[in-house]
Design a protein around this motif. Structure first.
Motif, PDB file in Angstrom:
ATOM      1  N   UNK A  96       0.831  -1.201   0.000  1.00  0.00           N
ATOM      2  CA  UNK A  96       0.000   0.000   0.000  1.00  0.00           C
ATOM      3  C   UNK A  96       0.868   1.254   0.000  1.00  0.00           C
ATOM      4  N   UNK A  97       1.884   1.253   0.850  1.00  0.00           N
ATOM      5  CA  UNK A  97       2.750   2.436   0.957  1.00  0.00           C
ATOM      6  C   UNK A  97       3.506   2.708  -0.341  1.00  0.00           C
ATOM      7  N   UNK A  98       3.944   1.639  -1.019  1.00  0.00           N
ATOM      8  CA  UNK A  98       4.761   1.796  -2.225  1.00  0.00           C
ATOM      9  C   UNK A  98       3.941   1.912  -3.507  1.00  0.00           C
ATOM     10  N   UNK A  99       2.632   1.812  -3.383  1.00  0.00           N
ATOM     11  CA  UNK A  99       1.774   1.943  -4.549  1.00  0.00           C
ATOM     12  C   UNK A  99       1.647   0.695  -5.383  1.00  0.00           C
ATOM     13  N   UNK A 105      -4.919  -3.704  -8.700  1.00  0.00           N
ATOM     14  CA  UNK A 105      -6.285  -3.334  -9.058  1.00  0.00           C
ATOM     15  C   UNK A 105      -6.477  -3.217 -10.567  1.00  0.00           C
ATOM     16  N   UNK A 106      -5.402  -2.958 -11.298  1.00  0.00           N
ATOM     17  CA  UNK A 106      -5.509  -2.816 -12.752  1.00  0.00           C
ATOM     18  C   UNK A 106      -5.557  -4.162 -13.467  1.00  0.00           C
ATOM     19  N   UNK A 107      -5.177  -5.216 -12.791  1.00  0.00           N
ATOM     20  CA  UNK A 107      -5.152  -6.533 -13.424  1.00  0.00           C
ATOM     21  C   UNK A 107      -6.523  -7.193 -13.337  1.00  0.00           C
ATOM     22  N   UNK A 108      -6.911  -7.935 -14.355  1.00  0.00           N
ATOM     23  CA  UNK A 108      -8.245  -8.567 -14.380  1.00  0.00           C
ATOM     24  C   UNK A 108      -8.299  -9.865 -13.577  1.00  0.00           C
ATOM     25  N   UNK A 109      -7.775  -9.815 -12.373  1.00  0.00           N
ATOM     26  CA  UNK A 109      -7.793 -10.972 -11.492  1.00  0.00           C
ATOM     27  C   UNK A 109      -8.173 -10.523 -10.092  1.00  0.00           C
ATOM     28  N   UNK A 110      -8.570 -11.496  -9.270  1.00  0.00           N
ATOM     29  CA  UNK A 110      -8.957 -11.188  -7.902  1.00  0.00           C
ATOM     30  C   UNK A 110      -7.792 -10.563  -7.142  1.00  0.00           C
ATOM     31  N   UNK A 111      -8.063  -9.461  -6.438  1.00  0.00           N
ATOM     32  CA  UNK A 111      -7.027  -8.810  -5.636  1.00  0.00           C
ATOM     33  C   UNK A 111      -6.567  -9.730  -4.512  1.00  0.00           C
ATOM     34  N   UNK A 112      -7.491 -10.467  -3.925  1.00  0.00           N
ATOM     35  CA  UNK A 112      -7.148 -11.393  -2.846  1.00  0.00           C
ATOM     36  C   UNK A 112      -6.183 -12.456  -3.358  1.00  0.00           C
ATOM     37  N   UNK A 113      -6.482 -13.015  -4.533  1.00  0.00           N
ATOM     38  CA  UNK A 113      -5.624 -14.049  -5.104  1.00  0.00           C
ATOM     39  C   UNK A 113      -4.232 -13.504  -5.401  1.00  0.00           C
ATOM     40  N   UNK A 114      -4.163 -12.289  -5.915  1.00  0.00           N
ATOM     41  CA  UNK A 114      -2.874 -11.691  -6.240  1.00  0.00           C
ATOM     42  C   UNK A 114      -2.048 -11.403  -4.986  1.00  0.00           C
ATOM     43  N   UNK A 260     -10.762  -1.864   0.533  1.00  0.00           N
ATOM     44  CA  UNK A 260     -10.492  -1.640  -0.893  1.00  0.00           C
ATOM     45  C   UNK A 260     -11.289  -0.446  -1.403  1.00  0.00           C
ATOM     46  N   UNK A 261     -12.542  -0.325  -0.972  1.00  0.00           N
ATOM     47  CA  UNK A 261     -13.376   0.803  -1.417  1.00  0.00           C
ATOM     48  C   UNK A 261     -12.843   2.141  -0.901  1.00  0.00           C
ATOM     49  N   UNK A 262     -12.178   2.126   0.238  1.00  0.00           N
ATOM     50  CA  UNK A 262     -11.631   3.360   0.805  1.00  0.00           C
ATOM     51  C   UNK A 262     -10.181   3.611   0.400  1.00  0.00           C
ATOM     52  N   UNK A 263      -9.636   2.732  -0.419  1.00  0.00           N
ATOM     53  CA  UNK A 263      -8.244   2.872  -0.811  1.00  0.00           C
ATOM     54  C   UNK A 263      -8.070   4.081  -1.734  1.00  0.00           C
ATOM     55  N   UNK A 264      -7.044   4.860  -1.446  1.00  0.00           N
ATOM     56  CA  UNK A 264      -6.707   6.005  -2.291  1.00  0.00           C
ATOM     57  C   UNK A 264      -5.331   5.777  -2.900  1.00  0.00           C
ATOM     58  N   UNK A 265      -5.263   5.845  -4.186  1.00  0.00           N
ATOM     59  CA  UNK A 265      -4.022   5.585  -4.900  1.00  0.00           C
ATOM     60  C   UNK A 265      -2.920   6.566  -4.480  1.00  0.00           C
ATOM     61  N   UNK A 266      -1.680   6.076  -4.506  1.00  0.00           N
ATOM     62  CA  UNK A 266      -0.549   6.954  -4.217  1.00  0.00           C
ATOM     63  C   UNK A 266      -0.263   7.889  -5.366  1.00  0.00           C
ATOM     64  N   UNK A 267      -0.786   7.563  -6.549  1.00  0.00           N
ATOM     65  CA  UNK A 267      -0.561   8.394  -7.715  1.00  0.00           C
ATOM     66  C   UNK A 267       0.760   8.157  -8.396  1.00  0.00           C
ATOM     67  N   UNK A 268       1.522   7.162  -7.895  1.00  0.00           N
ATOM     68  CA  UNK A 268       2.833   6.880  -8.483  1.00  0.00           C
ATOM     69  C   UNK A 268       2.713   5.892  -9.630  1.00  0.00           C
TER      70      UNK A 268
END
Length: 268
Positions: A96-99, A105-114, A260-268
């Protein structure tokens, strides 16, 4: 984005993640072997602590050395399994800290699985092997008269116990969406639970037993089915008590989804 926990080909994809991590570890075999042996002997120290204590005290609240060893070996195996395949949740705050979670989230797979596949802790194999050795020894010498129902109870303890520890790792990871740091108090529900699990939870008193039954259901995968294995309870219901503990994955996953819904991207 549709975040599904299970989907077609998920196990196959997870297998590929693991194979990549294994190949990477094998590039430095000497280092890997030393890590494995190190983890083996670190875990073995806990067993020695139990062994030497029972050289002085022959029982703890009516539980013998063999019964306590069976209890601890089951909990250690549950924890070791979860620690190996769910380690990605334990190191998730750094993602999360490193972005790095942006890419997930951009990949078409489950975030949990990744996240699960991002870290398969192969170096924990030493602790896993040690737990297997202790488990086999405890089962062999524990004096349990094994029946089909007891084998079923033991299997559910291992499966559901591993699921319960995994849910705790997932909750700890979900907190990092709000804190950006790993909360050390979550160790109370993982590492401390393993330590307390060295002995049947009933010996710690009624208050702790109530907490670990109705709030954090560790007793459902440790204390109550253990009583059935040791012929201290004869109701068949004790065989299936670990199943409600596995359902703890549901609120853990729901909390993950909130994060996940409250996650804010680091923008990096």
């Amino acid at each position: 984005m549709n975040q599904k926990v299970f989907h077609t080909g998920a196990l196959k994809l997870y297998g590929k993640y693991v194979s990549i991590i294994v190949k990477s570890a094998m590039q430095y075999r000497a280092s890997f072997i030393m890590f494995v042996f190190g983890r083996f002997f670190v875990s073995f120290n806990v067993f020695l602590g139990i062994f030497f204590m029972f050289q002085r005290f022959h029982s703890v609240k009516g539980f013998s050395y063999r019964e306590v060893l069976l209890c601890f070996s089951i909990v250690l195996l549950e924890f070791s399994l979860a620690e190996m395949y769910a380690r990605g949740f334990d190191v998730f705050p750094s993602m999360v800290r490193q972005g790095d979670f942006d890419r997930i989230l951009l990949r078409p797979r489950s975030a949990v699985l990744q996240v699960l596949g991002s870290r398969f802790e192969l170096t924990r194999l030493g602790a896993f092997v040690q737990s297997i050795v202790m488990f086999v020894y405890a089962v062999w010498t524990g004096g349990v008269r094994w029946t089909f129902s007891k084998i079923a109870a033991l299997s559910l303890m291992l499966i559901c116990g591993s699921a319960l520890f995994t849910s705790m790792f997932m909750i700890g990871a979900a907190f990092s969406f709000f804190t950006l740091e790993r909360l050390e108090f979550m160790n109370v529900f993982t590492d401390a639970a393993r330590e307390y699990g060295k002995y049947p939870l009933g010996i710690y008193g009624k208050k702790l037993l109530w907490i670990t039954t109705f709030l954090l259901p560790y007793a459902l995968v440790q204390y109550y089915p253990l009583l059935y294995l040791l012929d201290r309870r004869d109701s068949i219901l004790y065989v299936f008590l670990p199943l409600p503990a596995a359902l703890f994955l549901i609120p853990a996953y729901l909390f993950w989804r909130v994060g996940v819904r409250h996650y804010k991207s680091t923008g990096s």
